[in-house]
Scaffold this active site. Structure first.
Site, PDB file in Angstrom:
ATOM      1  N   HIS A  39      48.164  44.595  27.278  1.00 36.97           N
ATOM      2  CA  HIS A  39      48.000  44.076  25.914  1.00 36.97           C
ATOM      3  C   HIS A  39      48.015  45.185  24.868  1.00 36.97           C
ATOM      4  O   HIS A  39      47.536  44.984  23.758  1.00 36.97           O
ATOM      5  CB  HIS A  39      46.698  43.276  25.801  1.00 36.97           C
ATOM      6  CG  HIS A  39      46.698  42.036  26.651  1.00 36.97           C
ATOM      7  ND1 HIS A  39      45.543  41.393  27.031  1.00 36.97           N
ATOM      8  CD2 HIS A  39      47.706  41.345  27.232  1.00 36.97           C
ATOM      9  CE1 HIS A  39      45.847  40.345  27.785  1.00 36.97           C
ATOM     10  NE2 HIS A  39      47.161  40.291  27.930  1.00 36.97           N
ATOM     11  N   CYS A  84      53.665  52.037   5.933  1.00 36.72           N
ATOM     12  CA  CYS A  84      54.489  53.019   6.626  1.00 36.72           C
ATOM     13  C   CYS A  84      54.821  54.197   5.711  1.00 36.72           C
ATOM     14  O   CYS A  84      55.248  53.986   4.563  1.00 36.72           O
ATOM     15  CB  CYS A  84      55.774  52.312   7.078  1.00 36.72           C
ATOM     16  SG  CYS A  84      56.996  53.388   7.820  1.00 36.72           S
TER      17      CYS A  84
HETATM   18  C1  BV8 Z   1      52.549  35.141  26.125  1.00 35.18           C
HETATM   19  C2  BV8 Z   1      44.985  41.166  21.820  1.00 35.18           C
HETATM   20  C3  BV8 Z   1      54.753  34.340  26.186  1.00 35.18           C
HETATM   21  C4  BV8 Z   1      44.563  42.502  21.663  1.00 35.18           C
HETATM   22  C5  BV8 Z   1      44.787  39.492  23.487  1.00 35.18           C
HETATM   23  C6  BV8 Z   1      48.235  27.239  27.241  1.00 35.18           C
HETATM   24  C7  BV8 Z   1      47.901  27.423  28.567  1.00 35.18           C
HETATM   25  C8  BV8 Z   1      48.070  28.648  29.193  1.00 35.18           C
HETATM   26  C9  BV8 Z   1      48.582  29.727  28.463  1.00 35.18           C
HETATM   27  C10 BV8 Z   1      48.885  29.545  27.142  1.00 35.18           C
HETATM   28  C11 BV8 Z   1      48.725  28.303  26.524  1.00 35.18           C
HETATM   29  N1  BV8 Z   1      49.113  28.446  25.235  1.00 35.18           N
HETATM   30  C12 BV8 Z   1      49.544  29.713  25.003  1.00 35.18           C
HETATM   31  C13 BV8 Z   1      49.404  30.375  26.170  1.00 35.18           C
HETATM   32  C14 BV8 Z   1      49.719  31.775  26.381  1.00 35.18           C
HETATM   33  C15 BV8 Z   1      48.581  32.631  25.855  1.00 35.18           C
HETATM   34  C16 BV8 Z   1      47.293  32.322  26.595  1.00 35.18           C
HETATM   35  O1  BV8 Z   1      47.141  32.670  27.736  1.00 35.18           O
HETATM   36  N2  BV8 Z   1      46.377  31.627  25.907  1.00 35.18           N
HETATM   37  C17 BV8 Z   1      45.131  31.241  26.575  1.00 35.18           C
HETATM   38  C18 BV8 Z   1      43.927  31.743  25.775  1.00 35.18           C
HETATM   39  C19 BV8 Z   1      45.127  29.737  26.727  1.00 35.18           C
HETATM   40  N3  BV8 Z   1      49.008  33.964  26.164  1.00 35.18           N
HETATM   41  C20 BV8 Z   1      49.773  34.630  25.285  1.00 35.18           C
HETATM   42  O2  BV8 Z   1      50.051  34.215  24.188  1.00 35.18           O
HETATM   43  C21 BV8 Z   1      50.327  35.939  25.790  1.00 35.18           C
HETATM   44  N4  BV8 Z   1      51.722  36.002  25.523  1.00 35.18           N
HETATM   45  O3  BV8 Z   1      52.189  34.302  26.902  1.00 35.18           O
HETATM   46  O4  BV8 Z   1      53.854  35.308  25.726  1.00 35.18           O
HETATM   47  C22 BV8 Z   1      54.647  33.224  25.187  1.00 35.18           C
HETATM   48  C23 BV8 Z   1      55.304  33.379  23.982  1.00 35.18           C
HETATM   49  C24 BV8 Z   1      55.223  32.329  23.058  1.00 35.18           C
HETATM   50  C25 BV8 Z   1      54.468  31.170  23.329  1.00 35.18           C
HETATM   51  C26 BV8 Z   1      53.774  31.052  24.554  1.00 35.18           C
HETATM   52  C27 BV8 Z   1      53.859  32.078  25.483  1.00 35.18           C
HETATM   53  C28 BV8 Z   1      49.666  37.102  25.068  1.00 35.18           C
HETATM   54  C29 BV8 Z   1      48.251  37.255  25.571  1.00 35.18           C
HETATM   55  C30 BV8 Z   1      47.610  38.504  24.960  1.00 35.18           C
HETATM   56  C31 BV8 Z   1      46.733  38.078  23.832  1.00 35.18           C
HETATM   57  N5  BV8 Z   1      46.046  39.232  23.285  1.00 35.18           N
HETATM   58  N6  BV8 Z   1      44.220  40.479  22.864  1.00 35.18           N
HETATM   59  C32 BV8 Z   1      43.160  42.511  21.166  1.00 35.18           C
HETATM   60  O5  BV8 Z   1      42.954  42.231  19.976  1.00 35.18           O
HETATM   61  O6  BV8 Z   1      42.320  42.786  22.008  1.00 35.18           O
HETATM   62  S1  BV8 Z   1      43.910  38.549  24.576  1.00 35.18           S
HETATM   63  C33 BV8 Z   1      42.301  39.034  24.754  1.00 35.18           C
HETATM   64  O7  BV8 Z   1      41.815  38.272  25.882  1.00 35.18           O
HETATM   65  C34 BV8 Z   1      42.074  40.486  25.147  1.00 35.18           C
HETATM   66  O8  BV8 Z   1      43.264  41.237  25.283  1.00 35.18           O
HETATM   67  C35 BV8 Z   1      41.407  40.382  26.493  1.00 35.18           C
HETATM   68  O9  BV8 Z   1      41.749  41.419  27.312  1.00 35.18           O
HETATM   69  C36 BV8 Z   1      41.960  39.103  26.986  1.00 35.18           C
HETATM   70  C37 BV8 Z   1      41.259  38.495  28.151  1.00 35.18           C
HETATM   71  O10 BV8 Z   1      39.873  38.422  27.886  1.00 35.18           O
HETATM   72  P1  BV8 Z   1      38.891  39.144  28.933  1.00 35.18           P
HETATM   73  O11 BV8 Z   1      39.277  40.564  29.021  1.00 35.18           O
HETATM   74  O12 BV8 Z   1      38.862  38.356  30.182  1.00 35.18           O
HETATM   75  O13 BV8 Z   1      37.518  39.068  28.168  1.00 35.18           O
HETATM   76  P2  BV8 Z   1      36.514  37.829  28.126  1.00 35.18           P
HETATM   77  O14 BV8 Z   1      35.522  38.107  27.044  1.00 35.18           O
HETATM   78  O15 BV8 Z   1      37.295  36.553  28.100  1.00 35.18           O
HETATM   79  O16 BV8 Z   1      35.764  37.864  29.536  1.00 35.18           O
HETATM   80  C38 BV8 Z   1      34.931  38.962  29.848  1.00 35.18           C
HETATM   81  C39 BV8 Z   1      34.475  38.729  31.279  1.00 35.18           C
HETATM   82  O17 BV8 Z   1      33.695  39.853  31.687  1.00 35.18           O
HETATM   83  C40 BV8 Z   1      33.588  37.509  31.449  1.00 35.18           C
HETATM   84  O18 BV8 Z   1      34.011  36.788  32.590  1.00 35.18           O
HETATM   85  C41 BV8 Z   1      32.175  38.096  31.680  1.00 35.18           C
HETATM   86  O19 BV8 Z   1      31.420  37.301  32.575  1.00 35.18           O
HETATM   87  C42 BV8 Z   1      32.524  39.407  32.323  1.00 35.18           C
HETATM   88  N7  BV8 Z   1      31.527  40.479  32.120  1.00 35.18           N
HETATM   89  C43 BV8 Z   1      30.812  40.735  31.004  1.00 35.18           C
HETATM   90  N8  BV8 Z   1      30.067  41.851  31.204  1.00 35.18           N
HETATM   91  C44 BV8 Z   1      30.341  42.294  32.466  1.00 35.18           C
HETATM   92  C45 BV8 Z   1      31.274  41.423  33.056  1.00 35.18           C
HETATM   93  N9  BV8 Z   1      31.737  41.589  34.309  1.00 35.18           N
HETATM   94  C46 BV8 Z   1      31.272  42.645  35.014  1.00 35.18           C
HETATM   95  N10 BV8 Z   1      30.374  43.533  34.517  1.00 35.18           N
HETATM   96  C47 BV8 Z   1      29.905  43.387  33.255  1.00 35.18           C
HETATM   97  N11 BV8 Z   1      29.014  44.279  32.774  1.00 35.18           N
HETATM   98 ZN    ZN Z   2      58.548  51.667   8.241  1.00 31.91          ZN
END
Ligand code: BV8
Ligand code: ZN
Length: 249
Positions: free
Chosen positions: A117, A146
């Site tokens: 990402h 830019c």
């Molecule tokens: C794409 C940007 C093709 C940077 C991020 C419907 C169904 C399925 C998929 C989709 C849908 N509609 C659209 C989609 C696709 C979509 C998607 O998946 N949506 C989901 C939400 C439904 N994906 C996309 O759009 C991707 N591109 O598919 O392109 C396309 C093109 C056009 C149209 C459709 C598809 C792009 C995805 C990237 C998005 N960008 N971030 C930024 O600002 O950071 S996503 C964001 O979520 C972050 O990058 C992050 O990394 C990511 C995942 O989150 P997690 O890392 O899992 O974090 P979270 O808080 O959720 O969980 C933390 C976990 O840690 C928890 O489980 C917790 O219990 C645990 N935890 C906490 N503390 C600890 C721990 N574990 C261990 N130890 C600890 N101490």
């Molecule tokens: Zn430029």
């Protein structure tokens, strides 16, 4: 407590793929996205982490990323990041794949990090594509422009609806297909296509282990769920391999 079975599998593994999410940085003080005090609680992803939101309101989006950049500048890699940097040295074929954009794996010493990402510490111009100078950018108030063409500068992260870097994701998929052990650490596994990697590994015959504070969307199919802090569990797993290496040495 690591099972005898997992100890044996880790000792035998010649290839490992690790996927990390925001949870591995939580202990460093970086808020996760979907947790109780997660980033998405205050803001909606669709309002911030997508290109249309950026064009509609670049000030708001940059306010959010500048807040996160400042926060990340003031934290340090945790025991989980450090453990994975050590693990890279123990496992012959080791691939670290992260969804995180906080650069903490690199700062912990991991040599090869596949950033699905992008990285919040890089930015580029949406008009001419040239990379922005981070020093200059960090001194800019509001929306950076830019220096070459005056176009809008954006963070070099992958927003919702944007494709992941093709070659990076392909390499991650390849590693998931060929690994003996797949570790899924600190991710809610809800964002695709990253969240499909554990299933790809499982389907290809890897032993899939989840490290998380709670059960997630993939818990029903992984081989083992280790519930606890990444910063506690990962050093324990590395300790098993370090002991093994010292025995052989
Ligand atoms: C794409 C940007 C093709 C940077 C991020 C419907 C169904 C399925 C998929 C989709 C849908 N509609 C659209 C989609 C696709 C979509 C998607 O998946 N949506 C989901 C939400 C439904 N994906 C996309 O759009 C991707 N591109 O598919 O392109 C396309 C093109 C056009 C149209 C459709 C598809 C792009 C995805 C990237 C998005 N960008 N971030 C930024 O600002 O950071 S996503 C964001 O979520 C972050 O990058 C992050 O990394 C990511 C995942 O989150 P997690 O890392 O899992 O974090 P979270 O808080 O959720 O969980 C933390 C976990 O840690 C928890 O489980 C917790 O219990 C645990 N935890 C906490 N503390 C600890 C721990 N574990 C261990 N130890 C600890 N101490
Ligand atoms: Zn430029």
């Amino acid at each position: 407590m690591v099972s005898h079975r997992l100890k044996h599998i880790l000792r035998q593994a010649s290839s490992m793929c690790v996927l990390t999410g925001a949870g591995i940085s939580a202990e460093s003080g970086v808020p996760t996205f979907r947790g109780k005090d997660g980033l998405w609680k205050k803001f909606k992803p669709e309002e911030l982490a997508n290109f249309d939101a950026f064009i509609r309101n670049p000030e708001l989006v940059w306010e959010w990323y500048s807040y996160r950049k400042r926060l990340i500048d003031n934290v340090r890699p945790g025991a989980g990041h450090t453990a994975l940097a050590e693990l890279e040295r123990f496992v012959p074929r080791f691939t670290l794949v992260t969804q995180n954009v906080d650069n903490l794996h690199q700062r912990a010493g991991s040599k090869r990090v596949l950033e699905l990402h992008g990285n919040i510490e890089r930015s580029y111009c949406i008009a001419c594509g040239s990379d922005a100078n981070e020093e200059h950018l960090n001194r800019t108030e509001g929306v950076p422009r830019c220096e070459r063409c005056g176009g809008l500068v954006r963070p070099a992260v992958v927003w919702f609806g944007e494709l992941l870097p093709h070659d990076v994701f392909n390499e991650a998929e390849e590693a998931a297909r060929w690994c003996d052990v797949f570790l899924c650490v600190g991710t809610s596994a809800v964002v695709y296509p990253a969240a499909a990697l554990p299933a790809t590994a499982k389907h290809a015959g890897a032993y899939v282990v989840e490290v998380n504070m709670e059960r997630t969307d993939i818990s029903h199919y992984v081989d083992e769920s280790l519930i606890g802090l990444a910063g506690t569990i990962l050093p324990e797993l590395v300790g098993i391999l370090r002991e093994e290496k010292e025995k052989i040495a």
